[in-house]
Scaffold this active site. Structure first.
Site, PDB file in Angstrom:
ATOM      1  N   HIS A  26     -60.757  -8.192-121.008  1.00  0.00           N
ATOM      2  CA  HIS A  26     -61.442  -9.198-120.186  1.00  0.00           C
ATOM      3  C   HIS A  26     -60.443 -10.246-119.687  1.00  0.00           C
ATOM      4  O   HIS A  26     -60.397 -10.563-118.486  1.00  0.00           O
ATOM      5  CB  HIS A  26     -62.536  -9.870-121.012  1.00  0.00           C
ATOM      6  CG  HIS A  26     -63.250 -10.979-120.311  1.00  0.00           C
ATOM      7  ND1 HIS A  26     -64.459 -10.802-119.684  1.00  0.00           N
ATOM      8  CD2 HIS A  26     -62.924 -12.285-120.128  1.00  0.00           C
ATOM      9  CE1 HIS A  26     -64.842 -11.948-119.145  1.00  0.00           C
ATOM     10  NE2 HIS A  26     -63.934 -12.866-119.405  1.00  0.00           N
ATOM     11  N   GLU A  27     -59.639 -10.767-120.605  1.00  0.00           N
ATOM     12  CA  GLU A  27     -58.667 -11.792-120.225  1.00  0.00           C
ATOM     13  C   GLU A  27     -57.557 -11.231-119.338  1.00  0.00           C
ATOM     14  O   GLU A  27     -57.032 -11.926-118.459  1.00  0.00           O
ATOM     15  CB  GLU A  27     -58.076 -12.442-121.479  1.00  0.00           C
ATOM     16  CG  GLU A  27     -59.085 -13.197-122.333  1.00  0.00           C
ATOM     17  CD  GLU A  27     -59.759 -14.324-121.568  1.00  0.00           C
ATOM     18  OE1 GLU A  27     -59.098 -14.969-120.735  1.00  0.00           O
ATOM     19  OE2 GLU A  27     -60.966 -14.562-121.801  1.00  0.00           O
ATOM     20  N   HIS A  30     -58.640 -11.462-115.744  1.00  0.00           N
ATOM     21  CA  HIS A  30     -58.320 -12.771-115.166  1.00  0.00           C
ATOM     22  C   HIS A  30     -56.824 -12.868-114.872  1.00  0.00           C
ATOM     23  O   HIS A  30     -56.410 -13.338-113.804  1.00  0.00           O
ATOM     24  CB  HIS A  30     -58.702 -13.887-116.139  1.00  0.00           C
ATOM     25  CG  HIS A  30     -60.168 -14.031-116.386  1.00  0.00           C
ATOM     26  ND1 HIS A  30     -61.091 -14.107-115.384  1.00  0.00           N
ATOM     27  CD2 HIS A  30     -60.879 -14.137-117.553  1.00  0.00           C
ATOM     28  CE1 HIS A  30     -62.304 -14.254-115.897  1.00  0.00           C
ATOM     29  NE2 HIS A  30     -62.196 -14.272-117.211  1.00  0.00           N
TER      30      HIS A  30
END
Length: 404
Positions: A26-27, A30
């Protein structure tokens, strides 16, 4: 006692492996989109707390492994605001400080001074990475195990159940549920679970004759080996399959991806449907899981997978494939949760960016502060509710004094 401690350790280990992997991806979503847009990034951390190991790359980003393996985070330079959406005054102050320290134009490398569409894409990239991960895992899973479809054959009908009242008989082959064709028992079970107290129409093949039956699922308490004590809707059918009901085949990568996409859509649709029924007052939310429930489920399915054979190689393969499936489902849930329009989540940031795109100015600081606090309260309330469910399912309150 030793066996109990072993179960806890397995649950924690499986949970941490799944959680850390999913949050890290998920990170990274980003991170990679931010880097593509030239955003200056201070740190990417796997885990929280004090670093165990770190190195700094040529872009000046510190890559860190921290001692608490509960996920991770990415820290953009200048990202000091709790909601990551500073107001106009905050932006002006940050711009002045950057220009003073680094010279004119330095602010263009910072997240908050990127065009709003770039910030929105960076924010959305986290949930998108979760969805991509889920698709990759499901495609991999079906590429390995192929497809086995067992048509939903009624093997037993519980006496005095809604199914018995409706007229179900053993050997009935279920063809449709509420007008939708079904291919396997899991589809029937899922439809029943999401239809508590709502009449359902079934068509069945009974020795070559098509029969229409109506049954209303009723909630009942069950002890599930993975989920614990749960109240779930049932109609009283024992589903299985005869040899002629089972079809198996290997899938090429394209077919596996299509199968994965189908399961992805089904999981997302079930999640939205269940939440909608909660808001409509048709569900109590008993099936919502918090960290404790997810950890128990991870441990439970790991133990079940390991028990399929005494052969170590078979056990390892079964555990790996099971955790791949579990990770895909959790990744879908995490992506969906982060898109909810709550200010502390990615969906809340996207909501703020939507306002900024229309109004041509950031959300006022007072509104951000209120939104952040309300969002934090909502998220905390949701987690507390889910954790309460987890503890109820584990019968902890019954043990403590009969509250369950």
């Amino acid at each position: 006692m030793i066996a109990f401690i072993g179960q806890i350790l397995i649950s924690i280990a499986a949970f941490l492996v799944v959680l850390t992997t999913i949050v890290t991806i998920h990170e990274l979503g980003h991170f990679w989109v931010a880097r593509a847009f030239g955003v200056k990034i201070d740190r990417f951390s796997i885990g929280f707390g004090k670093g165990i190991f770190s190195r700094t790359d040529k872009h000046g980003t510190e890559w860190r492994f921290a001692w608490l393996p509960l996920g991770g985070y990415v820290k953009f330079s200048g990202d000091l605001d709790a909601a990551s959406v500073p107001d106009a005054a905050g932006l002006a102050e940050l711009r002045q400080r950057l220009v003073t320290e680094h010279g004119a134009g330095a602010e263009r490398d910072y997240f908050h001074f990127k065009p709003v569409w770039q910030r929105a894409l960076i924010t959305a990239a986290g949930p998108a990475a979760n969805f991509v991960l889920a698709m990759v895992l499901l495609t991999l899973l079906f590429s390995v195990v192929g497809e086995q479809i067992a048509a939903p054959r009624v093997m037993a009908v519980q006496p005095d159940s809604p199914a018995a009242t409706a007229g179900f008989q053993a050997r009935d082959l279920i063809l449709t549920v509420n007008g939708r064709a079904v291919r396997e028992g899991a589809e029937v079970t899922q439809a029943v679970i999401l239809s508590a107290n709502d009449p359902m129409t079934f068509t069945v093949d009974r020795a070559g004759q098509v029969v229409t039956l109506v049954a209303t699922p009723l909630r009942q308490m069950e002890n599930n080996a993975v989920a614990g004590r749960i109240r779930v809707a049932r109609i009283g059918l024992g589903l299985g399959a005869l040899p002629q009901d089972i079809t198996s085949r290997r899938l090429n990568p394209i077919e596996a991806a299509a199968k994965g996409a189908d399961m992805f859509g089904s999981t997302l649709n079930s999640t939205v449907t269940y939440l909608g029924r909660i808001f409509a007052g048709k569900e109590s939310g008993d099936l919502l899981n918090g960290p404790v429930g997810i950890a128990k489920a991870a441990g439970g399915i790991t133990q079940q997978a390991a028990s399929v054979s005494d052969d170590l190689g078979t056990q390892v393969k079964s555990v790996v494939l099971t955790l791949i499936y579990f990770g895909a489902i959790v990744s879908i849930g995490m992506g969906f949760l982060n898109l909810m329009p709550i200010p502390v989540l990615d969906g809340g940031h996207l909501l703020f960016y939507g306002y900024e795109a229309v109004a041509r100015r950031p959300v006022p600081a007072r509104v951000q502060e209120v939104g952040y606090r309300v969002g934090l309260a909502l998220l905390a309330g949701l987690m507390l509710f889910a954790t309460w469910n987890d503890l109820q399912k584990l019968s902890l309150f019954k043990f403590l004094g009969g509250l369950a």
